[in-house]
Scaffold this motif. Structure first.
Motif, PDB file in Angstrom:
ATOM      1  N   LEU A   1       0.878  49.099  26.778  1.00 29.83           N
ATOM      2  CA  LEU A   1       2.126  49.390  27.495  1.00 29.83           C
ATOM      3  C   LEU A   1       1.993  49.181  29.004  1.00 29.83           C
ATOM      4  N   ALA A   2       1.004  48.422  29.421  1.00 32.03           N
ATOM      5  CA  ALA A   2       0.737  48.257  30.852  1.00 32.03           C
ATOM      6  C   ALA A   2       1.937  47.676  31.597  1.00 32.03           C
ATOM      7  N   GLY A   3       2.637  46.718  30.999  1.00 31.82           N
ATOM      8  CA  GLY A   3       3.790  46.107  31.660  1.00 31.82           C
ATOM      9  C   GLY A   3       4.918  47.093  31.901  1.00 31.82           C
ATOM     10  N   GLN A   4       5.244  47.890  30.900  1.00 32.22           N
ATOM     11  CA  GLN A   4       6.315  48.873  31.044  1.00 32.22           C
ATOM     12  C   GLN A   4       5.927  49.973  32.032  1.00 32.22           C
ATOM     13  N   ILE A   5       4.682  50.396  31.954  1.00 32.35           N
ATOM     14  CA  ILE A   5       4.227  51.453  32.866  1.00 32.35           C
ATOM     15  C   ILE A   5       4.237  50.944  34.306  1.00 32.35           C
ATOM     16  N   ARG A   6       3.812  49.708  34.499  1.00 34.10           N
ATOM     17  CA  ARG A   6       3.787  49.134  35.851  1.00 34.10           C
ATOM     18  C   ARG A   6       5.203  49.026  36.417  1.00 34.10           C
ATOM     19  N   THR A   7       6.163  48.605  35.590  1.00 34.97           N
ATOM     20  CA  THR A   7       7.555  48.513  36.039  1.00 34.97           C
ATOM     21  C   THR A   7       8.092  49.882  36.443  1.00 34.97           C
ATOM     22  N   THR A   8       7.823  50.874  35.625  1.00 31.63           N
ATOM     23  CA  THR A   8       8.270  52.234  35.933  1.00 31.63           C
ATOM     24  C   THR A   8       7.581  52.755  37.193  1.00 31.63           C
ATOM     25  N   MET A   9       6.313  52.394  37.382  1.00 33.37           N
ATOM     26  CA  MET A   9       5.590  52.821  38.575  1.00 33.37           C
ATOM     27  C   MET A   9       6.244  52.247  39.833  1.00 33.37           C
ATOM     28  N   PHE A  10       6.589  50.957  39.795  1.00 38.39           N
ATOM     29  CA  PHE A  10       7.214  50.344  40.962  1.00 38.39           C
ATOM     30  C   PHE A  10       8.580  50.944  41.257  1.00 38.39           C
ATOM     31  N   LEU A  11       9.325  51.315  40.228  1.00 39.46           N
ATOM     32  CA  LEU A  11      10.596  51.995  40.450  1.00 39.46           C
ATOM     33  C   LEU A  11      10.387  53.357  41.109  1.00 39.46           C
ATOM     34  N   GLY A  12       9.398  54.098  40.639  1.00 36.76           N
ATOM     35  CA  GLY A  12       9.094  55.399  41.237  1.00 36.76           C
ATOM     36  C   GLY A  12       8.647  55.273  42.681  1.00 36.76           C
ATOM     37  N   ILE A  13       7.838  54.269  42.967  1.00 36.07           N
ATOM     38  CA  ILE A  13       7.389  54.051  44.347  1.00 36.07           C
ATOM     39  C   ILE A  13       8.578  53.684  45.231  1.00 36.07           C
ATOM     40  N   ALA A  14       9.455  52.817  44.735  1.00 35.29           N
ATOM     41  CA  ALA A  14      10.619  52.413  45.530  1.00 35.29           C
ATOM     42  C   ALA A  14      11.527  53.593  45.833  1.00 35.29           C
ATOM     43  N   LEU A  15      11.740  54.451  44.851  1.00 34.56           N
ATOM     44  CA  LEU A  15      12.614  55.601  45.078  1.00 34.56           C
ATOM     45  C   LEU A  15      11.995  56.602  46.045  1.00 34.56           C
ATOM     46  N   SER A  16      10.698  56.800  45.951  1.00 36.13           N
ATOM     47  CA  SER A  16      10.079  57.745  46.877  1.00 36.13           C
ATOM     48  C   SER A  16       9.978  57.158  48.289  1.00 36.13           C
ATOM     49  N   GLU A  17       9.836  55.851  48.407  1.00 34.76           N
ATOM     50  CA  GLU A  17       9.840  55.236  49.736  1.00 34.76           C
ATOM     51  C   GLU A  17      11.235  55.258  50.350  1.00 34.76           C
ATOM     52  N   ALA A  18      12.264  55.283  49.505  1.00 34.03           N
ATOM     53  CA  ALA A  18      13.619  55.411  50.029  1.00 34.03           C
ATOM     54  C   ALA A  18      13.776  56.734  50.771  1.00 34.03           C
ATOM     55  N   LEU A  19      13.086  57.763  50.305  1.00 35.56           N
ATOM     56  CA  LEU A  19      13.118  59.045  51.018  1.00 35.56           C
ATOM     57  C   LEU A  19      12.523  58.923  52.409  1.00 35.56           C
ATOM     58  N   ALA A  20      11.459  58.130  52.535  1.00 37.85           N
ATOM     59  CA  ALA A  20      10.854  57.927  53.850  1.00 37.85           C
ATOM     60  C   ALA A  20      11.811  57.184  54.774  1.00 37.85           C
ATOM     61  N   LEU A  21      12.527  56.211  54.243  1.00 34.00           N
ATOM     62  CA  LEU A  21      13.502  55.488  55.069  1.00 34.00           C
ATOM     63  C   LEU A  21      14.651  56.392  55.499  1.00 34.00           C
ATOM     64  N   ILE A  22      15.088  57.262  54.598  1.00 34.56           N
ATOM     65  CA  ILE A  22      16.126  58.227  54.969  1.00 34.56           C
ATOM     66  C   ILE A  22      15.608  59.155  56.062  1.00 34.56           C
ATOM     67  N   GLY A  23      14.328  59.520  55.974  1.00 31.05           N
ATOM     68  CA  GLY A  23      13.732  60.370  57.008  1.00 31.05           C
ATOM     69  C   GLY A  23      13.694  59.697  58.361  1.00 31.05           C
ATOM     70  N   ILE A  24      13.371  58.409  58.407  1.00 29.95           N
ATOM     71  CA  ILE A  24      13.314  57.728  59.704  1.00 29.95           C
ATOM     72  C   ILE A  24      14.716  57.552  60.284  1.00 29.95           C
TER      73      ILE A  24
END
Length: 81
Positions: free
Chosen positions: A52-75
């Motif tokens: 399931l490496a492909g599905q897990i990697r896709t979900t990981m990138f979505l999670g990273i993108a959403l958490s980085e959006a919080l950093a952009l909102i902070g700036i």
């Protein structure tokens, strides 16, 4: 006496400049921790189920993108305030 104390004593005013950078620094702590947790859990998931490496990697990138959006909102909030 420190430089900040001397400056405040000379001006007798506190204008709050520079607090936006401090606020952004504090706001970046949460997404930084979140990215670390997401990446670590993705590695654990791939190690447990390599097929399931492909599905897990896709979900990981979505999670990273959403958490980085919080950093952009902070700036943005740091610049606005």
């Amino acid at each position: 006496m420190s430089f900040i104390a001397q400056t405040l004593a000379a001006d007798n005013t506190i204008d709050g400049s520079g607090f936006g950078a401090i606020g952004y620094g504090l706001a970046a702590i949460g997404p930084g921790i979140g990215v670390g947790i997401v990446a670590g859990k993705a590695i654990e998931g791939i190690a447990r189920q390599p097929e399931l490496a492909g599905q897990i990697r896709t979900t990981m990138f979505l999670g990273i993108a959403l958490s980085e959006a919080l950093a952009l909102i902070g700036i943005v909030a740091g610049f606005i305030l």
